[in-house]
Scaffold this motif. Structure first.
Motif, short mmCIF file in Angstrom:
data_model
loop_
_atom_site.label_atom_id
_atom_site.label_comp_id
_atom_site.label_asym_id
_atom_site.label_seq_id
_atom_site.Cartn_x
_atom_site.Cartn_y
_atom_site.Cartn_z
N ALA A 35 -10.46 -10.14 18.91
CA ALA A 35 -11.27 -11.21 19.51
C ALA A 35 -12.51 -11.53 18.68
O ALA A 35 -12.93 -12.70 18.59
CB ALA A 35 -11.68 -10.81 20.93
N ARG A 36 -13.09 -10.52 18.08
CA ARG A 36 -14.37 -10.65 17.39
C ARG A 36 -14.42 -11.78 16.35
O ARG A 36 -15.25 -12.68 16.45
CB ARG A 36 -14.72 -9.32 16.73
N GLU A 39 -14.17 -15.18 18.06
CA GLU A 39 -15.42 -15.58 18.73
C GLU A 39 -16.46 -16.03 17.69
O GLU A 39 -17.15 -17.03 17.89
CB GLU A 39 -15.99 -14.43 19.56
N GLU A 40 -16.55 -15.29 16.60
CA GLU A 40 -17.53 -15.65 15.57
C GLU A 40 -17.22 -17.00 14.96
O GLU A 40 -18.10 -17.83 14.74
CB GLU A 40 -17.54 -14.56 14.46
N LEU A 68 -10.57 -12.35 24.84
CA LEU A 68 -10.79 -13.79 24.66
C LEU A 68 -10.71 -14.56 25.98
O LEU A 68 -11.40 -15.56 26.17
CB LEU A 68 -9.77 -14.38 23.68
N ARG A 72 -12.74 -17.14 30.25
CA ARG A 72 -12.18 -18.48 30.06
C ARG A 72 -10.93 -18.65 30.92
O ARG A 72 -10.20 -17.69 31.15
CB ARG A 72 -11.77 -18.70 28.59
#
Ligand code: ZN
Ligand code: FE
Length: 259
Positions: A35-36, A39-40, A68, A72
């Motif tokens: 996910a990191r 997201e970035e 993620l 959402r």
């Protein structure tokens, strides 16, 4: 043409972000194993995640999904035949992954071999094929047979030549070293290797490839060629009859090949 951005993850994964043709700030993530970095990338480029497509159950393809979607509400699509860490719209061949608000639609192909329920997403002139087809290579047979994998690869090879091939790993250079060992006289492979070396030296992805190119350079799509058949027969020290037999020898050879 579809706008697609690569997000690098782990040592050699690509998480592809497919931009909505209706609103380029909306993206769908394919196989977010982490996910990191997603997201970035979303934050740095002012993008919004509008959906997730999963090709198969391996951790480097699904590991980031739960994080993620925590904050959402977005649709998640995945293979009907595999156990996944999150609930998905389960898809199999003949189904369509529809994201109407993003103007995106993908037809599903069943492409087992790397895993038992692996699927590919085909649409907008592109295919997202996970770990089934790589540029100049193919996925290892963890859960399937050579017969299954050759059928799966034949489905992908039957797509139009200009179809863009978005694979999930940057394996092209090492795959090409092996392709050169199988077909040392293949001029397309030699030229493509030069091109890919230059791209990697600029730290650019070698992907997407195209189906047309893969048919010229990928030994796993060329097991009916005399050159590949003869190389496999020399390797196996016996005659090989079917496409799948040649494929099986080439696949095993590649498993032990150090480039
Ligand atoms: Zn995999
Ligand atoms: Fe993978």
């Amino acid at each position: 043409m579809l706008k697609v951005s690569p997000v690098r993850a782990f040592s050699d994964n690509y998480i592809w972000l497919i931009h909505s043709p209706l609103d380029a700030r909306q993206v769908v993530a394919v196989d977010p194993g982490d996910a990191r970095p997603v997201e970035e990338h979303l934050f740095a480029n002012n993008l919004q995640l509008g959906g997730v497509l999963i090709t198969h159950h391996h951790g480097d393809h699904v590991g980031g999904v739960a994080a993620l979607i925590r904050q959402r509400h977005v649709p998640i699509f995945g293979p009907a035949g595999e156990r996944l860490p999150v609930p998905v719209h389960a898809l199999r061949e003949g189904d369509i992954a529809r994201l109407p608000s993003l103007g995106l639609e993908f037809e599903i192909l069943d492409v087992p071999g790397h895993t038992g329920g692996h699927i590919a997403y085909v649409g907008h002139g592109a295919v997202f094929c996970g770990d089934t087809l790589f540029s100049a290579g193919c996925g290892r047979l963890f859960e399937g047979t050579p017969e299954q994998m050759t059928r799966s690869l034949a489905k992908l090879a039957a797509l139009p030549d200009d179809t863009l091939v978005y694979c999930a790993h940057e394996y092209t250079l090492s795959n090409l070293a092996f392709a050169r060992a199988v077909e040392p006289e293949n001029e397309d492979t030699r030229a493509y290797l030069e091109e890919c070396r230059a791209r990697r030296a600029r730290n650019e992805p070698t992907l997407p490839s195209t189906i047309g190119r893969e048919k010229n350079v990928n030994p796993f799509l060329r097991c009916d060629r005399q050159t590949v058949k003869q190389a496999a027969e020399a390797r196996a020290a016996r005659g090989l009859q079917s496409y799948a037999e040649v494929f099986a020898v080439i696949r095993e050879w590649k498993d032990g090949f150090i480039s």
